[in-house]
Enzyme design. Structure first.
Site, PDB file in Angstrom:
ATOM      1  N   ASP A   8       0.752  -1.315   0.013  1.00 20.75           N
ATOM      2  CA  ASP A   8      -0.012  -0.097   0.088  1.00 20.75           C
ATOM      3  C   ASP A   8       1.023   1.253  -0.066  1.00 20.75           C
ATOM      4  O   ASP A   8       1.393   1.480   0.925  1.00 20.75           O
ATOM      5  CB  ASP A   8      -0.795   0.204   1.232  1.00 20.75           C
ATOM      6  CG  ASP A   8      -1.966   1.049   1.307  1.00 20.75           C
ATOM      7  OD1 ASP A   8      -1.826   1.860   0.321  1.00 20.75           O
ATOM      8  OD2 ASP A   8      -2.891   0.992   2.076  1.00 20.75           O
ATOM      9  N   ASP A  36      -2.954   7.311  -3.741  1.00 21.68           N
ATOM     10  CA  ASP A  36      -2.900   6.273  -2.606  1.00 21.68           C
ATOM     11  C   ASP A  36      -3.536   5.124  -3.277  1.00 21.68           C
ATOM     12  O   ASP A  36      -4.588   4.877  -3.967  1.00 21.68           O
ATOM     13  CB  ASP A  36      -3.884   6.621  -1.549  1.00 21.68           C
ATOM     14  CG  ASP A  36      -4.007   5.606  -0.348  1.00 21.68           C
ATOM     15  OD1 ASP A  36      -3.374   4.653  -0.318  1.00 21.68           O
ATOM     16  OD2 ASP A  36      -4.780   5.869   0.584  1.00 21.68           O
ATOM     17  N   HIS A  43     -11.853   6.848   1.135  1.00 25.69           N
ATOM     18  CA  HIS A  43     -11.975   8.046   1.628  1.00 25.69           C
ATOM     19  C   HIS A  43     -11.557   9.234   0.439  1.00 25.69           C
ATOM     20  O   HIS A  43     -10.924   8.935  -0.231  1.00 25.69           O
ATOM     21  CB  HIS A  43     -10.683   8.326   2.749  1.00 25.69           C
ATOM     22  CG  HIS A  43      -9.500   7.680   2.326  1.00 25.69           C
ATOM     23  ND1 HIS A  43      -8.425   8.631   1.874  1.00 25.69           N
ATOM     24  CD2 HIS A  43      -8.888   6.333   2.290  1.00 25.69           C
ATOM     25  CE1 HIS A  43      -7.333   7.601   1.499  1.00 25.69           C
ATOM     26  NE2 HIS A  43      -7.828   6.396   1.679  1.00 25.69           N
ATOM     27  N   GLU A  86      -6.720  -1.211  -4.053  1.00 24.59           N
ATOM     28  CA  GLU A  86      -6.805   0.326  -4.033  1.00 24.59           C
ATOM     29  C   GLU A  86      -6.543   1.025  -5.052  1.00 24.59           C
ATOM     30  O   GLU A  86      -5.436   0.865  -5.641  1.00 24.59           O
ATOM     31  CB  GLU A  86      -6.231   0.822  -2.583  1.00 24.59           C
ATOM     32  CG  GLU A  86      -6.476   2.399  -2.377  1.00 24.59           C
ATOM     33  CD  GLU A  86      -5.871   3.027  -0.886  1.00 24.59           C
ATOM     34  OE1 GLU A  86      -5.000   2.221  -0.381  1.00 24.59           O
ATOM     35  OE2 GLU A  86      -6.533   3.878  -0.470  1.00 24.59           O
TER      36      GLU A  86
END
Ligand code: MN
Ligand code: MN
Length: 289
Positions: free
Chosen positions: A86, A97, A159, A273
């Site tokens: 990550d 991200d 987010h 992600e």
């Protein structure tokens, strides 16, 4: 001069983050030292003209997130480790991200977990557009994970992102029923499903090696130089001199220390992600790589 007002800064940061993520995945072979892997990922981001937006997270197996190696971590990756790579990069506060899950050694013990998060991420991203209800995205993520017979991690979320702010306000839950918000064109959003064969939740484990400033310590503080460098973004002792590390340790009340998140039922955890830009008819996938 690059600024976070310019979408090109976000696109460049995202391209670098995606390449760093993929580099990390390629280097994650049995016998690789976790500390070297983190250093290589972060070094690549700097070479490319960006800065790490947070320490490379290299959480394994029941660890879901927030593990980064300490200065003296000598642990090696082992065959069969389910490793989350990550990675974050930023250019003048424009943050990307992104994460991928790899099985160290290239086996197929964890294919279902990996497929669940890949499918969930694709379904979540496909649902993004101006005006979409966040709950529509959450439901798409949850359904994709359930289709693999696994559980979404209900207390970890995607987010929104704003300049120098990794978690900017709106959460994107990985289960439905948790948000009444909508997304708007122009917002930067990290979509990040987590799947597990455990209880479907994480809890705080031991305090790890990631910290961030709670607030500006002020211009006269011995930590002023550190704050100028990191602002309120997460960082780690691997990035500072021993002297600076000692000053930070002495003033640790100024810092928030992140615990490592571990699966409550001892289950294995996979994560995927991407960072996307919300647009009128869909999403621009920024961290494709
Ligand atoms: Mn991430
Ligand atoms: Mn994230």
């Amino acid at each position: 001069m690059a600024t976070a007002d310019d979408v090109e800064s976000w696109r460049r940061a995202a391209r670098i983050a995606a390449q760093a993520r993929d580099l990390g995945a390629r280097l994650a072979v049995p016998g690789m030292r976790r500390r070297e892997l983190a250093d290589r990922i972060e070094g690549f981001i700097r070479e490319q003209g960006a800065q790490p937006a947070f320490p490379a997270n290299l959480s394994r197996n029941v660890e879901a997130a927030h593990y980064t190696p300490s200065v003296d971590d000598d642990a090696l990756l082992e065959p069969g480790d389910l490793l989350k790579v990550d990675v974050g990069a930023h250019i003048e506060g424009a943050i990307a991200d992104t994460a991928i899950t790899v099985e160290v050694g290239g086996g197929h013990r964890h294919d279902r977990l990996r497929r669940a998060v890949d499918d969930a991420l694709a379904a979540g991203v496909a649902a993004v557009r101006d005006g979409v209800r966040v709950d529509t995205i959450s439901r798409a993520i949850e359904d994709a994970i359930h289709r693999q017979g696994l559980k979404p991690v209900r207390n970890l979320t995607g987010h929104t992102i704003r300049p120098y702010l990794l978690h900017a306000g709106k959460a994107i839950p990985n289960v439905s029923g948790g948000s009444g918000e909508t997304l708007e064109a122009g917002e930067y959003v990290a979509i990040e499903p987590f799947a597990t064969n455990g209880a479907g939740a994480i809890e705080d484990g031991a305090f790890g090696n990631i910290v961030r400033f709670r607030q500006d310590p002020g211009p006269d503080s011995p930590l002023a130089a550190s704050f100028a460098r990191f602002r309120t973004l997460p960082f780690t002792a691997r990035w500072v001199s021993p002297d600076e590390g000692a000053r930070l340790k002495a003033a640790r009340r100024m810092l928030q220390t992140y615990p490592v998140f571990v699966e409550s039922g001892g289950g294995l955890v996979a994560q995927a992600e991407h960072t996307v830009l919300v647009q009128s008819g869909g999403a621009e996938l920024l961290t494709l790589g």
